[in-house]
Design a protein around this motif. Structure first.
Motif, PDB file in Angstrom:
ATOM      1  N   ARG A  95     -83.594 -31.877 120.289  1.00 53.69           N
ATOM      2  CA  ARG A  95     -83.590 -31.364 118.913  1.00 53.69           C
ATOM      3  C   ARG A  95     -82.258 -31.731 118.258  1.00 53.69           C
ATOM      4  NH1 ARG A  95     -86.334 -27.872 122.185  1.00 53.69           N
ATOM      5  NH2 ARG A  95     -88.461 -27.360 121.498  1.00 53.69           N
ATOM      6  N   VAL A  96     -82.337 -32.595 117.238  1.00 53.70           N
ATOM      7  CA  VAL A  96     -81.147 -33.170 116.604  1.00 53.70           C
ATOM      8  C   VAL A  96     -81.088 -32.725 115.152  1.00 53.70           C
ATOM      9  CG1 VAL A  96     -79.925 -35.308 116.060  1.00 53.70           C
ATOM     10  CG2 VAL A  96     -81.355 -35.176 118.118  1.00 53.70           C
ATOM     11  N   ASN A  97     -79.892 -32.362 114.691  1.00 57.86           N
ATOM     12  CA  ASN A  97     -79.671 -32.022 113.289  1.00 57.86           C
ATOM     13  C   ASN A  97     -78.569 -32.929 112.749  1.00 57.86           C
ATOM     14  OD1 ASN A  97     -77.915 -30.280 111.194  1.00 57.86           O
ATOM     15  ND2 ASN A  97     -80.077 -29.734 111.021  1.00 57.86           N
ATOM     16  N   SER A 104     -81.252 -40.078 107.340  1.00 56.54           N
ATOM     17  CA  SER A 104     -82.434 -40.809 106.896  1.00 56.54           C
ATOM     18  C   SER A 104     -82.201 -42.312 106.847  1.00 56.54           C
ATOM     19  CB  SER A 104     -82.890 -40.300 105.521  1.00 56.54           C
ATOM     20  OG  SER A 104     -81.856 -40.434 104.569  1.00 56.54           O
ATOM     21  N   TYR A 105     -80.992 -42.755 106.492  1.00 60.42           N
ATOM     22  CA  TYR A 105     -80.740 -44.185 106.328  1.00 60.42           C
ATOM     23  C   TYR A 105     -80.188 -44.856 107.589  1.00 60.42           C
ATOM     24  CZ  TYR A 105     -81.505 -44.208 101.288  1.00 60.42           C
ATOM     25  OH  TYR A 105     -82.072 -44.139 100.034  1.00 60.42           O
ATOM     26  N   THR A 106     -79.343 -44.161 108.323  1.00 60.71           N
ATOM     27  CA  THR A 106     -78.612 -44.804 109.416  1.00 60.71           C
ATOM     28  C   THR A 106     -79.039 -44.311 110.791  1.00 60.71           C
ATOM     29  OG1 THR A 106     -76.719 -45.013 107.918  1.00 60.71           O
ATOM     30  CG2 THR A 106     -76.303 -45.352 110.266  1.00 60.71           C
ATOM     31  N   LEU A 107     -79.169 -42.996 110.944  1.00 64.60           N
ATOM     32  CA  LEU A 107     -79.511 -42.451 112.258  1.00 64.60           C
ATOM     33  C   LEU A 107     -80.970 -42.716 112.631  1.00 64.60           C
ATOM     34  CD1 LEU A 107     -78.486 -40.823 114.683  1.00 64.60           C
ATOM     35  CD2 LEU A 107     -79.222 -38.740 113.495  1.00 64.60           C
ATOM     36  N   THR A 126     -84.064 -32.910 112.349  1.00 67.22           N
ATOM     37  CA  THR A 126     -84.017 -32.163 111.094  1.00 67.22           C
ATOM     38  C   THR A 126     -82.781 -32.613 110.319  1.00 67.22           C
ATOM     39  OG1 THR A 126     -82.796 -30.327 112.113  1.00 67.22           O
ATOM     40  CG2 THR A 126     -85.195 -30.162 112.062  1.00 67.22           C
ATOM     41  N   LEU A 127     -82.940 -32.755 109.010  1.00 63.74           N
ATOM     42  CA  LEU A 127     -81.854 -33.238 108.160  1.00 63.74           C
ATOM     43  C   LEU A 127     -81.466 -32.151 107.174  1.00 63.74           C
ATOM     44  CD1 LEU A 127     -83.180 -36.846 107.430  1.00 63.74           C
ATOM     45  CD2 LEU A 127     -81.658 -36.085 109.265  1.00 63.74           C
ATOM     46  N   SER A 128     -80.179 -31.874 107.131  1.00 62.43           N
ATOM     47  CA  SER A 128     -79.678 -30.836 106.232  1.00 62.43           C
ATOM     48  C   SER A 128     -78.191 -31.041 106.009  1.00 62.43           C
ATOM     49  CB  SER A 128     -79.926 -29.447 106.832  1.00 62.43           C
ATOM     50  OG  SER A 128     -79.319 -28.446 106.052  1.00 62.43           O
ATOM     51  N   GLU A 138     -81.822 -23.638 117.154  1.00 60.85           N
ATOM     52  CA  GLU A 138     -82.195 -24.274 118.424  1.00 60.85           C
ATOM     53  C   GLU A 138     -81.856 -25.760 118.443  1.00 60.85           C
ATOM     54  OE1 GLU A 138     -86.267 -23.381 119.260  1.00 60.85           O
ATOM     55  OE2 GLU A 138     -85.852 -21.312 119.786  1.00 60.85           O
ATOM     56  N   ALA A 139     -80.782 -26.133 117.760  1.00 59.63           N
ATOM     57  CA  ALA A 139     -80.339 -27.526 117.758  1.00 59.63           C
ATOM     58  C   ALA A 139     -79.549 -27.809 119.031  1.00 59.63           C
ATOM     59  CB  ALA A 139     -79.489 -27.809 116.532  1.00 59.63           C
ATOM     60  N   GLU A 140     -79.868 -28.922 119.685  1.00 57.35           N
ATOM     61  CA  GLU A 140     -79.181 -29.306 120.915  1.00 57.35           C
ATOM     62  C   GLU A 140     -78.073 -30.320 120.655  1.00 57.35           C
ATOM     63  OE1 GLU A 140     -82.380 -29.216 124.402  1.00 57.35           O
ATOM     64  OE2 GLU A 140     -83.057 -30.390 122.674  1.00 57.35           O
TER      65      GLU A 140
END
Length: 297
Positions: A95-97, A104-107, A126-128, A138-140
Protein backbone atom coordinates in the motif's frame (compact mmCIF):
# COMPACT_ATOMS: atom_id res chain seq x y z
CA UNK A 1 8.76 -32.25 25.53
CA UNK A 2 8.07 -30.64 22.16
CA UNK A 3 5.59 -32.79 20.22
CA UNK A 4 6.98 -32.09 16.75
CA UNK A 5 10.55 -32.69 17.92
CA UNK A 6 9.47 -36.00 19.41
CA UNK A 7 7.74 -37.00 16.18
CA UNK A 8 10.89 -36.15 14.21
CA UNK A 9 13.01 -38.32 16.53
CA UNK A 10 10.50 -41.17 16.29
CA UNK A 11 10.45 -41.10 12.48
CA UNK A 12 14.23 -41.16 12.38
CA UNK A 13 14.27 -44.08 14.83
CA UNK A 14 11.81 -45.99 12.67
CA UNK A 15 13.89 -45.37 9.54
CA UNK A 16 17.40 -45.87 10.96
CA UNK A 17 16.64 -48.76 13.29
CA UNK A 18 18.70 -47.71 16.33
CA UNK A 19 18.82 -44.91 18.87
CA UNK A 20 22.57 -44.54 18.31
CA UNK A 21 22.08 -43.88 14.59
CA UNK A 22 19.34 -41.35 15.38
CA UNK A 23 21.62 -39.64 17.88
CA UNK A 24 24.34 -39.26 15.23
CA UNK A 25 21.88 -38.02 12.59
CA UNK A 26 20.19 -35.44 14.82
CA UNK A 27 23.31 -34.53 16.84
CA UNK A 28 21.93 -35.45 20.24
CA UNK A 29 22.76 -38.09 22.85
CA UNK A 30 21.20 -41.59 22.72
CA UNK A 31 19.73 -40.82 26.15
CA UNK A 32 17.89 -37.78 24.73
CA UNK A 33 16.58 -39.92 21.86
CA UNK A 34 15.21 -42.38 24.39
CA UNK A 35 13.57 -39.56 26.37
CA UNK A 36 11.76 -38.26 23.27
CA UNK A 37 10.42 -41.73 22.42
CA UNK A 38 9.40 -42.37 26.03
CA UNK A 39 7.60 -39.00 26.20
CA UNK A 40 5.65 -39.83 23.02
CA UNK A 41 4.66 -43.26 24.32
CA UNK A 42 3.59 -41.81 27.67
CA UNK A 43 1.47 -39.10 26.03
CA UNK A 44 -0.14 -41.60 23.64
CA UNK A 45 -0.48 -44.35 26.24
CA UNK A 46 0.85 -46.96 23.83
CA UNK A 47 4.16 -48.61 22.93
CA UNK A 48 5.52 -47.47 19.57
CA UNK A 49 8.79 -49.42 19.46
CA UNK A 50 9.60 -52.88 20.80
CA UNK A 51 13.18 -52.81 22.04
CA UNK A 52 15.47 -55.71 22.91
CA UNK A 53 19.16 -55.77 23.62
CA UNK A 54 19.86 -56.84 20.02
CA UNK A 55 17.24 -55.07 17.86
CA UNK A 56 14.18 -52.87 17.79
CA UNK A 57 11.07 -52.83 15.61
CA UNK A 58 7.83 -50.89 15.39
CA UNK A 59 4.67 -52.14 17.00
CA UNK A 60 1.48 -52.23 14.92
CA UNK A 61 0.45 -48.90 16.48
CA UNK A 62 3.96 -47.63 15.87
CA UNK A 63 3.75 -48.42 12.14
CA UNK A 64 0.43 -46.58 11.80
CA UNK A 65 1.75 -43.66 13.84
CA UNK A 66 4.94 -43.53 11.75
CA UNK A 67 2.93 -43.20 8.53
CA UNK A 68 0.91 -40.30 9.90
CA UNK A 69 3.97 -38.62 11.43
CA UNK A 70 5.70 -38.61 8.05
CA UNK A 71 2.69 -36.82 6.52
CA UNK A 72 2.56 -34.28 9.36
CA UNK A 73 6.28 -33.52 9.22
CA UNK A 74 6.16 -33.16 5.43
CA UNK A 75 3.31 -30.66 5.73
CA UNK A 76 5.23 -28.74 8.39
CA UNK A 77 8.27 -28.55 6.09
CA UNK A 78 6.05 -27.36 3.23
CA UNK A 79 4.47 -24.70 5.47
CA UNK A 80 7.92 -23.48 6.50
CA UNK A 81 8.98 -23.44 2.85
CA UNK A 82 6.03 -21.20 1.96
CA UNK A 83 7.09 -18.65 4.57
CA UNK A 84 10.75 -18.82 3.61
CA UNK A 85 9.86 -18.44 -0.06
CA UNK A 86 7.69 -15.40 0.69
CA UNK A 87 10.58 -13.90 2.63
CA UNK A 88 12.96 -14.54 -0.26
CA UNK A 89 10.62 -13.44 -3.07
CA UNK A 90 8.51 -10.26 -2.87
CA UNK A 91 4.81 -11.13 -2.78
CA UNK A 92 1.57 -9.71 -1.49
CA UNK A 93 -0.02 -6.25 -1.43
CA UNK A 94 2.03 -3.07 -0.99
CA UNK A 95 0.00 0.00 0.00
CA UNK A 96 1.72 3.13 -1.33
CA UNK A 97 0.80 6.79 -0.83
CA UNK A 98 2.38 9.57 -2.92
CA UNK A 99 1.78 13.19 -3.99
CA UNK A 100 -0.70 13.58 -6.83
CA UNK A 101 1.47 15.00 -9.63
CA UNK A 102 4.58 12.92 -8.91
CA UNK A 103 2.47 9.83 -8.38
CA UNK A 104 0.39 10.08 -11.54
CA UNK A 105 3.11 11.24 -13.96
CA UNK A 106 6.36 9.75 -12.65
CA UNK A 107 5.74 7.04 -10.07
CA UNK A 108 2.96 5.22 -11.95
CA UNK A 109 5.13 4.24 -14.97
CA UNK A 110 7.77 2.95 -12.55
CA UNK A 111 5.18 0.87 -10.68
CA UNK A 112 4.01 -0.69 -13.95
CA UNK A 113 7.58 -1.82 -14.66
CA UNK A 114 7.98 -3.04 -11.09
CA UNK A 115 4.84 -5.18 -11.29
CA UNK A 116 6.11 -6.70 -14.53
CA UNK A 117 9.36 -7.66 -12.78
CA UNK A 118 7.65 -9.09 -9.67
CA UNK A 119 4.46 -10.92 -10.74
CA UNK A 120 3.55 -11.97 -7.18
CA UNK A 121 3.29 -8.36 -5.98
CA UNK A 122 0.20 -6.16 -5.98
CA UNK A 123 0.30 -2.38 -5.42
CA UNK A 124 -2.49 -0.24 -4.03
CA UNK A 125 -1.52 3.34 -4.93
CA UNK A 126 -3.32 6.29 -3.37
CA UNK A 127 -2.45 9.84 -4.39
CA UNK A 128 -2.88 12.80 -2.08
CA UNK A 129 -1.09 16.07 -1.45
CA UNK A 130 -2.32 16.23 2.13
CA UNK A 131 -0.27 14.80 4.98
CA UNK A 132 -1.85 11.50 6.00
CA UNK A 133 -1.55 9.37 9.13
CA UNK A 134 0.20 6.25 7.86
CA UNK A 135 -1.28 4.06 10.58
CA UNK A 136 -4.86 5.21 10.08
CA UNK A 137 -4.60 5.01 6.29
CA UNK A 138 -2.76 1.64 6.49
CA UNK A 139 -0.02 2.98 4.21
CA UNK A 140 3.12 0.83 4.16
CA UNK A 141 5.25 3.08 1.95
CA UNK A 142 4.97 6.84 1.53
CA UNK A 143 6.69 9.35 -0.73
CA UNK A 144 6.83 12.92 0.51
CA UNK A 145 7.99 16.18 -1.03
CA UNK A 146 9.23 18.87 1.36
CA UNK A 147 10.88 18.97 4.74
CA UNK A 148 10.19 16.01 7.01
CA UNK A 149 8.47 16.57 10.34
CA UNK A 150 7.31 13.09 11.40
CA UNK A 151 9.95 11.35 13.53
CA UNK A 152 7.92 8.11 13.63
CA UNK A 153 8.97 7.33 10.06
CA UNK A 154 12.14 5.79 8.64
CA UNK A 155 13.16 7.92 5.65
CA UNK A 156 15.57 7.64 2.72
CA UNK A 157 16.36 10.65 0.49
CA UNK A 158 15.49 10.60 -3.19
CA UNK A 159 16.48 13.05 -5.92
CA UNK A 160 15.13 16.54 -5.11
CA UNK A 161 11.85 17.51 -6.72
CA UNK A 162 12.97 20.19 -9.18
CA UNK A 163 10.68 22.70 -10.88
CA UNK A 164 11.34 24.58 -14.11
CA UNK A 165 9.47 27.30 -15.98
CA UNK A 166 8.08 26.56 -19.44
CA UNK A 167 5.82 28.00 -22.11
CA UNK A 168 4.64 26.97 -25.56
CA UNK A 169 6.58 28.27 -28.61
CA UNK A 170 3.39 30.03 -29.72
CA UNK A 171 3.25 31.98 -26.44
CA UNK A 172 6.93 32.96 -26.71
CA UNK A 173 6.37 34.09 -30.30
CA UNK A 174 3.55 36.42 -29.19
CA UNK A 175 4.95 37.72 -25.92
CA UNK A 176 8.71 37.25 -26.10
CA UNK A 177 11.13 35.26 -23.96
CA UNK A 178 11.65 36.55 -20.39
CA UNK A 179 15.31 37.23 -19.68
CA UNK A 180 15.11 37.54 -15.90
CA UNK A 181 12.68 36.27 -13.25
CA UNK A 182 11.51 39.83 -12.65
CA UNK A 183 10.16 39.99 -16.20
CA UNK A 184 7.67 37.22 -15.36
CA UNK A 185 5.65 39.93 -13.60
CA UNK A 186 4.63 41.10 -17.07
CA UNK A 187 3.64 37.66 -18.33
CA UNK A 188 0.56 35.47 -17.96
CA UNK A 189 1.56 32.92 -15.35
CA UNK A 190 -0.18 29.61 -14.72
CA UNK A 191 -0.02 29.10 -10.97
CA UNK A 192 -0.21 25.75 -9.22
CA UNK A 193 -1.38 25.12 -5.67
CA UNK A 194 -3.52 26.63 -2.98
CA UNK A 195 -3.41 30.39 -2.47
CA UNK A 196 -4.83 33.20 -0.42
CA UNK A 197 -4.27 36.90 0.13
CA UNK A 198 -2.20 36.14 3.21
CA UNK A 199 -0.18 33.35 1.52
CA UNK A 200 0.60 34.45 -2.06
CA UNK A 201 2.34 32.11 -4.46
CA UNK A 202 6.10 32.55 -4.79
CA UNK A 203 8.41 31.36 -7.55
CA UNK A 204 12.05 31.32 -6.45
CA UNK A 205 14.97 31.14 -8.89
CA UNK A 206 18.71 30.77 -8.27
CA UNK A 207 21.67 31.91 -10.35
CA UNK A 208 25.32 32.26 -9.33
CA UNK A 209 24.40 32.08 -5.66
CA UNK A 210 21.79 34.81 -5.98
CA UNK A 211 18.12 34.22 -5.13
CA UNK A 212 15.37 36.00 -7.02
CA UNK A 213 11.75 35.75 -5.92
CA UNK A 214 8.71 36.35 -8.10
CA UNK A 215 5.07 36.54 -7.09
CA UNK A 216 3.43 35.36 -10.30
CA UNK A 217 0.07 36.62 -11.39
CA UNK A 218 -2.30 35.26 -13.95
CA UNK A 219 -5.93 34.61 -14.74
CA UNK A 220 -5.67 30.83 -14.35
CA UNK A 221 -4.77 29.10 -11.13
CA UNK A 222 -5.39 25.49 -10.22
CA UNK A 223 -4.52 22.82 -7.70
CA UNK A 224 -4.50 20.29 -10.55
CA UNK A 225 -1.27 20.19 -12.53
CA UNK A 226 -2.92 18.58 -15.58
CA UNK A 227 -5.11 21.65 -16.06
CA UNK A 228 -2.12 23.98 -15.98
CA UNK A 229 -0.01 21.91 -18.34
CA UNK A 230 -2.90 21.74 -20.81
CA UNK A 231 -3.17 25.54 -20.70
CA UNK A 232 0.59 25.88 -21.19
CA UNK A 233 0.52 23.56 -24.21
CA UNK A 234 -2.30 25.65 -25.66
CA UNK A 235 -0.06 28.72 -25.47
CA UNK A 236 -1.93 30.45 -22.68
CA UNK A 237 1.01 31.35 -20.44
CA UNK A 238 4.15 30.44 -18.48
CA UNK A 239 3.93 27.64 -15.96
CA UNK A 240 6.27 26.30 -13.30
CA UNK A 241 6.19 22.52 -13.05
CA UNK A 242 8.14 19.35 -12.34
CA UNK A 243 11.23 18.95 -14.48
CA UNK A 244 10.76 15.21 -15.02
CA UNK A 245 7.29 15.79 -16.50
CA UNK A 246 8.09 18.88 -18.58
CA UNK A 247 11.31 17.46 -20.02
CA UNK A 248 9.30 15.12 -22.28
CA UNK A 249 7.24 18.01 -23.63
CA UNK A 250 10.40 20.07 -24.17
CA UNK A 251 12.06 17.19 -26.05
CA UNK A 252 9.00 16.97 -28.31
CA UNK A 253 9.18 20.71 -29.00
CA UNK A 254 5.73 21.36 -27.56
CA UNK A 255 7.17 23.50 -24.76
CA UNK A 256 10.24 25.69 -24.40
CA UNK A 257 12.14 26.17 -21.19
CA UNK A 258 11.90 29.71 -19.84
CA UNK A 259 14.91 31.16 -17.96
CA UNK A 260 17.18 28.20 -18.77
CA UNK A 261 20.14 29.93 -17.11
CA UNK A 262 18.33 29.91 -13.76
CA UNK A 263 17.68 27.01 -11.41
CA UNK A 264 14.07 26.79 -10.39
CA UNK A 265 12.69 25.84 -7.00
CA UNK A 266 13.87 22.52 -5.59
CA UNK A 267 12.35 20.62 -2.67
CA UNK A 268 13.66 17.53 -0.88
CA UNK A 269 11.88 14.25 -1.56
CA UNK A 270 11.95 11.08 0.54
CA UNK A 271 10.54 7.58 0.60
CA UNK A 272 9.33 6.59 4.05
CA UNK A 273 8.02 3.60 5.98
CA UNK A 274 6.49 3.65 9.49
CA UNK A 275 9.23 2.80 12.00
CA UNK A 276 6.84 0.53 13.92
CA UNK A 277 6.13 -1.61 10.84
CA UNK A 278 8.34 -4.62 10.19
CA UNK A 279 10.18 -4.21 6.91
CA UNK A 280 9.23 -7.40 5.09
CA UNK A 281 10.83 -8.57 1.86
CA UNK A 282 8.09 -6.98 -0.25
CA UNK A 283 8.65 -3.61 1.44
CA UNK A 284 12.45 -3.75 1.36
CA UNK A 285 12.48 -4.74 -2.30
CA UNK A 286 10.07 -1.96 -3.31
CA UNK A 287 11.90 0.70 -1.28
CA UNK A 288 15.25 -0.35 -2.75
CA UNK A 289 13.83 -0.23 -6.28
CA UNK A 290 12.39 3.27 -5.73
CA UNK A 291 15.67 4.49 -4.25
CA UNK A 292 17.57 3.15 -7.26
CA UNK A 293 15.10 4.56 -9.80
CA UNK A 294 14.89 8.03 -8.23
CA UNK A 295 18.41 8.37 -6.86
CA UNK A 296 20.02 11.79 -6.78
CA UNK A 297 22.22 11.64 -9.90
Amino acid sequence: MDKLAGMKVFVKAAELGSFAAVADALEMSPQMVAKHIAALETRLGAALINRTTRRQHLTEIGRRYYERCRVVLTEVEEADAVVLNMQATPSGIIRVNAPVTFGSYTLSPFISRYLAAWPQVQVELTLSDRIINATEEEAEVLIRIGELTDSSMVAWPLAPYRLIACAAPSYIARHGMPQTPAELQHHACLVYGYWSATMPCRWIFHKAGKIEEVRPEGRLRSNDWKALMHAALEGYGVTLGPEDVLKEEIDKGRLVRVLPDYSGPSRPMHILVPSARKQTTKIRCFVDAVRTEFANK
